[in-house]
Design an enzyme around this catalytic site. Structure first.
Site, mmCIF file in Angstrom:
data_model
loop_
_atom_site.group_PDB
_atom_site.id
_atom_site.type_symbol
_atom_site.label_atom_id
_atom_site.label_comp_id
_atom_site.label_asym_id
_atom_site.label_seq_id
_atom_site.Cartn_x
_atom_site.Cartn_y
_atom_site.Cartn_z
ATOM 1 N N PRO A 2 0.803 -1.025 -0.006
ATOM 2 C CA PRO A 2 -0.113 0.064 -0.067
ATOM 3 C C PRO A 2 0.769 1.391 -0.223
ATOM 4 O O PRO A 2 1.905 1.475 0.780
ATOM 5 C CB PRO A 2 -0.670 -0.124 1.142
ATOM 6 C CG PRO A 2 -0.721 -1.799 1.733
ATOM 7 C CD PRO A 2 0.476 -2.067 1.264
ATOM 8 N N GLU A 3 0.574 2.393 -1.004
ATOM 9 C CA GLU A 3 1.171 3.476 -1.002
ATOM 10 C C GLU A 3 0.291 4.545 -0.617
ATOM 11 O O GLU A 3 -0.862 4.438 -0.269
ATOM 12 C CB GLU A 3 2.014 3.542 -2.356
ATOM 13 C CG GLU A 3 2.733 2.531 -2.855
ATOM 14 C CD GLU A 3 3.429 2.682 -4.089
ATOM 15 O OE1 GLU A 3 3.409 4.025 -4.628
ATOM 16 O OE2 GLU A 3 3.942 1.729 -4.769
ATOM 17 N N LYS A 59 3.274 6.426 4.442
ATOM 18 C CA LYS A 59 2.482 5.293 4.332
ATOM 19 C C LYS A 59 2.041 4.927 5.706
ATOM 20 O O LYS A 59 1.633 3.813 5.882
ATOM 21 C CB LYS A 59 3.326 4.011 3.746
ATOM 22 C CG LYS A 59 3.754 4.580 2.227
ATOM 23 C CD LYS A 59 4.870 3.382 1.650
ATOM 24 C CE LYS A 59 5.542 3.840 0.549
ATOM 25 N NZ LYS A 59 6.598 2.859 0.089
ATOM 26 N N ARG A 254 14.591 -2.180 -7.253
ATOM 27 C CA ARG A 254 13.198 -2.316 -7.478
ATOM 28 C C ARG A 254 13.075 -2.356 -8.998
ATOM 29 O O ARG A 254 13.679 -1.782 -9.769
ATOM 30 C CB ARG A 254 12.515 -0.968 -6.827
ATOM 31 C CG ARG A 254 12.908 -1.037 -5.518
ATOM 32 C CD ARG A 254 12.412 -1.996 -4.557
ATOM 33 N NE ARG A 254 10.943 -2.222 -4.437
ATOM 34 C CZ ARG A 254 10.054 -1.845 -3.881
ATOM 35 N NH1 ARG A 254 10.294 -0.790 -2.957
ATOM 36 N NH2 ARG A 254 8.685 -2.008 -3.983
#
Ligand SMILES: [Zn+2]
Length: 264
Positions: A2-3, A59, A254
């Protein structure tokens, strides 16, 4: 993971259902998610207390209480939180339960136990180390292009990594960073310091627009605009603008997806 948009949607959800309800009991089926408290101290310190606000920084969700404490919630990769009315079916991967006096309950879930819950003896967010180290909120009115430029343009790393650095700007992760650079027409592996003021301005504007749009859509991927790259971030994914194959590249450990035609 979740961002900012997902966490903001959860914050609004909690604001609507979990405030001003005294906690009568805390049950901890899996203490691995507790960061700086034990199950018994968490229960003792929240007993009869109510959450009086639901705030978000980056976040994180912060739930200050009427007895001078703040519950800090972080979702990690797979965390979530659900409000259950009396009799509702319990969710899977349930790790911590906050039972309210009217029979309703908050369930914090985490399949891979990577999120965390912590409790602090303060209601000032900046007294919380996890929060104090965060960079500015990208959607705050005070976060102007000038401030963005001062933070981003000296950086020699890829714009993708800069956008994701929580100490520089709070709340953006891998997924929304890809969307922001895609909408700006900038390759995610471009060095931040190499971007002209005009290109940087495009990144800034698309940062604001993408995050707002995602929140507006309830962070529901099925409701995102047709030109968003997020739904296509997968093997064999194609650019929603030109139809070309997307490229997957590892940037700062990433995986980033981008369109080599629409982004340069
Ligand atoms: Zn394209």
């Amino acid at each position: 993971m979740p961002e900012l948009p997902e966490v903001e949607v959860k914050r609004r959800y909690l604001e609507g259902n979990s405030l001003y309800k005294p906690v009568i009991r805390v049950v901890v089926p899996d203490a691995r998610v507790l960061d700086n408290v034990t199950p018994s101290s968490l229960g003792r310190e929240l007993k009869r207390a109510s959450f009086v606000a639901a705030r978000r920084r980056g976040k994180y969700i912060l739930l200050p209480t009427d007895n001078g404490r703040t519950l800090l919630v972080h979702f990690g990769m797979t965390g979530d939180i659900f409000f259950l009315a009396k009799g509702d079916k319990r969710p899977e991967w349930n790790r911590v339960e906050f039972h309210f006096d009217n029979g309703s309950c908050l369930h914090y879930t985490s399949k891979r136990v990577l999120g965390k819950i912590a409790l602090f003896p303060t209601t000032d967010d900046n007294d919380i180390p996890d929060i104090a180290r965060l960079g500015p909120e990208p959607l705050s009115r005070g976060f102007t292009f000038k401030r963005f430029q001062a933070i981003v343009s000296p950086r020699g790393s890829a714009i993708h990594s800069v956008l994701m650095n929580q100490e520089l700007i709070a709340g953006i992760g891998n997924i929304y960073s890809d969307e922001i650079t895609f909408q700006a027409g900038v390759r995610p592996d471009r060095k931040a310091s190499s971007l002209s003021p005009e290109r940087l301005r495009r990144v800034f504007d698309s940062m604001k627009r993408v995050l707002r749009r995602a929140i507006q859509a309830g962070a529901n991927i099925d409701k995102y605009p047709d030109d968003f790259i997020i739904p296509h971030r997968k093997r064999g994914g194609r650019c929603p603008r030109c139809g070309g194959a997307l490229v997957k590249k590892t940037i700062g450990e990433r995986s980033s997806y981008f369109c080599p035609t629409c982004q340069n």
